[in-house]
Scaffold this motif. Structure first.
Motif, mmCIF file in Angstrom:
data_model
loop_
_atom_site.group_PDB
_atom_site.id
_atom_site.type_symbol
_atom_site.label_atom_id
_atom_site.label_comp_id
_atom_site.label_asym_id
_atom_site.label_seq_id
_atom_site.Cartn_x
_atom_site.Cartn_y
_atom_site.Cartn_z
ATOM 1 N N TRP A 43 39.942 41.640 43.975
ATOM 2 C CA TRP A 43 41.439 42.087 44.255
ATOM 3 C C TRP A 43 41.116 43.390 45.003
ATOM 4 C CZ3 TRP A 43 44.330 46.410 43.796
ATOM 5 C CH2 TRP A 43 45.608 46.190 44.143
ATOM 6 N N PRO A 44 41.435 43.931 46.312
ATOM 7 C CA PRO A 44 42.521 42.691 46.967
ATOM 8 C C PRO A 44 41.658 42.091 48.144
ATOM 9 C CG PRO A 44 42.679 44.993 47.931
ATOM 10 C CD PRO A 44 41.733 45.013 46.845
ATOM 11 N N HIS A 78 39.596 34.693 40.590
ATOM 12 C CA HIS A 78 39.571 36.306 40.785
ATOM 13 C C HIS A 78 38.504 36.226 39.405
ATOM 14 C CE1 HIS A 78 41.329 40.297 39.792
ATOM 15 N NE2 HIS A 78 40.506 40.205 40.650
ATOM 16 N N HIS A 110 39.884 38.162 36.434
ATOM 17 C CA HIS A 110 41.040 37.797 35.591
ATOM 18 C C HIS A 110 40.843 37.807 34.219
ATOM 19 C CE1 HIS A 110 44.886 35.376 35.667
ATOM 20 N NE2 HIS A 110 44.319 34.788 34.766
ATOM 21 N N VAL A 117 42.685 43.123 33.310
ATOM 22 C CA VAL A 117 43.699 42.766 34.312
ATOM 23 C C VAL A 117 44.344 41.536 33.722
ATOM 24 C CG1 VAL A 117 43.572 41.110 36.423
ATOM 25 C CG2 VAL A 117 41.890 43.113 36.174
ATOM 26 N N ILE A 174 47.829 38.402 38.826
ATOM 27 C CA ILE A 174 48.212 38.767 40.129
ATOM 28 C C ILE A 174 49.686 38.318 40.338
ATOM 29 C CG2 ILE A 174 48.050 38.148 42.865
ATOM 30 C CD1 ILE A 174 45.533 39.451 41.354
ATOM 31 N N LEU A 199 48.545 43.619 41.833
ATOM 32 C CA LEU A 199 47.832 43.580 40.676
ATOM 33 C C LEU A 199 48.442 44.073 39.406
ATOM 34 C CD1 LEU A 199 44.839 42.593 40.036
ATOM 35 C CD2 LEU A 199 44.087 45.020 39.742
#
Ligand code: ATP
Ligand code: BTN
Length: 250
Positions: free
Chosen positions: A98-99, A199, A202, A220, A223, A229
């Motif tokens: 990300w991103p 991701h 993730h 994280v 999303i 995020l």
């Protein structure tokens, strides 16, 4: 899908060039590919470095009926389209960061394979145009590796032999057209679960590098529906927009 192709032997930046051509009215789905860029742009004044044959560098002009306000999550959708194109070529270990980065893990370390830079034209209400710039490393040699301040990897190294850049470009453009048409219809929320599945970080521990230089540890969560995020930090769950932080694995 049909594209209006322009192939340039050399240009400062395909994004800079296509932004200018877009104002002059070149059509939707114009794609500019450069064999060499002398001043490839990254985000926030950073550079995209490459030498002749070292990376696939192109920009695609996509016109939208909606205004710039409706384009949140666009760069995430572009990343998803590219990752899927590469997976379709057998490069199944490529993930999203990300991103806007494509990364791959080798010898336990994440390395940057490609990046996306989107520049917008038009007002918030519409219509708008996006210049979608993509840099994908084909071959990262030692000289280039020394010039880049983060670990980098090339598709050829990953694939084990030289890929045909035209074929890679063809696959990327076909996937982009498909994803961009769906994005224009449904927005980012349609892609949100799919994006999270690719991701790299993730639900992982990460370090957040804030624009002011501060580094914040976190984890994280997910999303969000509009592409921001969600990270759990010491002060609870926080939401970040692209441009506010750079994420690195902890
Ligand atoms: P973010 O996580 O915020 O996206 P980033 O460090 O990837 O951060 P970008 O602006 O997305 O920053 O990309 C520009 C950066 O990419 C440069 O500062 C450099 O570190 C790196 N870079 C430049 N050329 C290459 C390349 N050919 N391959 C891999 N990385 C590169
Ligand atoms: C990033 O990682 O921040 C984005 C890098 C984007 C590089 C591509 S190369 C083609 C296009 N033209 C540019 O000047 N930049 C993008």
């Amino acid at each position: 899908p049909w594209f209006h192709m322009q192939v340039l032997a050399q240009v400062d930046s395909t994004n800079r060039y296509l932004m200018q051509e877009s104002v002059r009215g070149v059509p939707h789905a114009t794609c500019v590919v450069a064999q060499v860029q002398t001043a490839g742009r990254g985000r926030r004044g950073r550079n995209w470095l490459s030498k002749l044959g070292g990376s696939l560098t192109f920009s695609l002009l996509w016109r939208f009926q909606c205004g710039a306000a409706g384009l949140s999550g666009l760069s995430l959708v572009v990343g998803l389209a590219l990752v899927r194109a590469l997976h379709g070529m057998g490069l199944v270990d490529v993930r999203l960061k990300w991103p806007n980065d494509l990364i791959v893990q080798t010898h336990g370390e994440w390395q940057k394979l490609g990046g996306i830079l989107i520049e917008l034209q038009g007002d918030m209400e519409g219509p708008s145009a996006a210049v979608i710039g993509v840099g994908l490393n084909l071959d990262v040699d030692t000289t280039l590796r020394q010039q880049i301040d983060q670990a980098a990897m090339g598709l050829n190294q990953l694939y084990g032999k030289a890929l045909d850049p035209n074929q890679v470009l063809g696959r990327c453009l076909a996937s982009l057209a498909e994803h961009l048409n769906l994005f224009a219809e449904h927005g980012f929320s349609y892609f949100q679960p799919q994006w999270a599945a690719y991701h790299a970080f993730h639900q992982q521990a990460v370090d957040l590098h804030l624009v002011n230089g501060q580094v914040l540890p976190g984890r994280v969560i997910d999303i969000a529906e509009e592409g921001s995020l969600l990270v759990e930090t010491a002060s609870g769950i926080q939401r970040f927009n692209a441009g506010e932080i750079s994420v690195r694995s902890a």
